[in-house]
Design an enzyme around this catalytic site. Sequence first.
Site, PDB file in Angstrom:
ATOM      1  N   SER A 107     -41.259   8.881 -10.873  1.00 47.85           N
ATOM      2  CA  SER A 107     -40.047   8.358 -11.492  1.00 47.85           C
ATOM      3  C   SER A 107     -38.868   8.698 -10.584  1.00 47.85           C
ATOM      4  CB  SER A 107     -39.838   8.992 -12.864  1.00 47.85           C
ATOM      5  OG  SER A 107     -39.402  10.326 -12.691  1.00 47.85           O
ATOM      6  N   LYS A 108     -37.688   8.277 -11.012  1.00 46.69           N
ATOM      7  CA  LYS A 108     -36.489   8.486 -10.192  1.00 46.69           C
ATOM      8  C   LYS A 108     -36.279   9.956  -9.840  1.00 46.69           C
ATOM      9  CE  LYS A 108     -33.948   4.360 -10.571  1.00 46.69           C
ATOM     10  NZ  LYS A 108     -34.525   3.607 -11.674  1.00 46.69           N
TER      11      LYS A 108
END
Length: 487
Positions: A253-254
């Site tokens: 994820s980010k």
Amino acid sequence: MASSVRVRFAPSPTGYLHVGGARTAFFNWLYARRHGGAFVLRIEDTDAERSSDDMIAGILDGLRWLGLDWDEGPGIGGPHEPYFQSQRFDRHRAAAAALVAGGHAYYCYCSADRLRQERERADARGEAWQYDRACLSLPSQRIAELEASRAPRAIRFKVPPGQTAFADAVHGRIEFDGAHIEDFVILRSDGHPIYHLSVVVDDVDMRITHVIRGDDHISNTPKHVLLFQALGAPVPRFAHVPLILGADKKRLSKRHGATSVMEYARQGYLPDAMVNFLALLGWSPGDDRELMSRRELVDSFTLEGISGGNAVFDTAKLEWMNGQYIARMPIEELAALVLPLLAREGLWPEHAPADERLRRLIELLRPRAKRLSDFVDQARPFLVDTVEYEPEAIKKHLDVPGLSEHVAVLVRALRETSPFDEQQVETTVRRTAEQQGIKAASLIHAARVAATGRTASPGIFEVLAWLGRDRTVRRLEQLVSFLASQD
Ligand code: GLU
């Protein structure tokens, strides 16, 4: 002979192209190219609120940057147009009606309220609720009443009892029991088709033979298999590819850094390196090869080579790989990529071609470059008029007694050095150090600070030779003045 393999990448444009999607797209592309088949791009823009033209453009840009050309889809059309799912709703509705007519689906008049209450009651008992088929066998009289009162009706798929199985190319045989799948809605009462129906109808219409997609869809596949069968269509071969995890083994994820493919483009990664890296996320050629060209990847790609275990996104490996591609790239190509980046920073005139000197600089910097952006950072001191000294370099390398005198002597010696090439410069620097009774390293470090302002650079003699006599002398004199100003 054209092969019958037809695969598709079917992104929902609710975000940009992320590395997971790019990897799925690439596996599909590889499979199509390997078998001389067709790679179809279908945009699944059914969620009008979350989809946008910007996102679609972003996905297409990402695919183009990676060099994943599609044979049918947006921009080029094809025999199964349209390739935007939202424009195919009529097809989905017709299929839903056909399923009802064929006895594979039925109208459901249950209100959302009733369904919620049933679910809550089951929850309270600690049980999972599955649709109770209340509408499966409504008496015709009741149906007539409901129709007369224009009661909203959804369409539910009638899940057949018993075991069904499919062979997943990655995970092997996967079996499921119809009893555990509820009669799921395929068409909402407002006429909006549900994802399961849309995806299967489109895959049937587009003659898709292999569905290669993320593991997160595995739980949907039983429903899809049943739909293919009910529609009387051949069931495609499925290959569910493993998730991509960050270094901490959590879903990528980010938090782990860039996840959008175009962000990697901006950071100076090369598309060839990126696809090579993506290919090895969950796939292996079966030997220990790592650096593989697109051609080699196409020639070696098999669905069986995809591993069932999750893949870890290792940024250090991507960097290494990118550095390897940079190292092997023809200089002309590399210069063409670096030039605009230098121009953007005002380090090179806009639209001016690379000259021999710039090419030599790029060669000089190449061994240490992991990304294209490294060239900009590393080239800066070479292309500016006045070098700025980094505080760390001052602290570490300029605190040598009598340094300004030693550098002044070096300047005089370098004025006489001819030819002003790497070898002669080295000889001069070492001889000067010896004459002055100091370590060559002291003079080398000082020269590096003078020439680049930094503690690290390519080999200093190459650097000075690249600068040439005049610039070298000027930069060393600047250092002498700087040292004088420090006293
Ligand atoms: N549109 C779906 C997604 O983006 C993919 C559907 C599929 O590959 O079957 O997750």
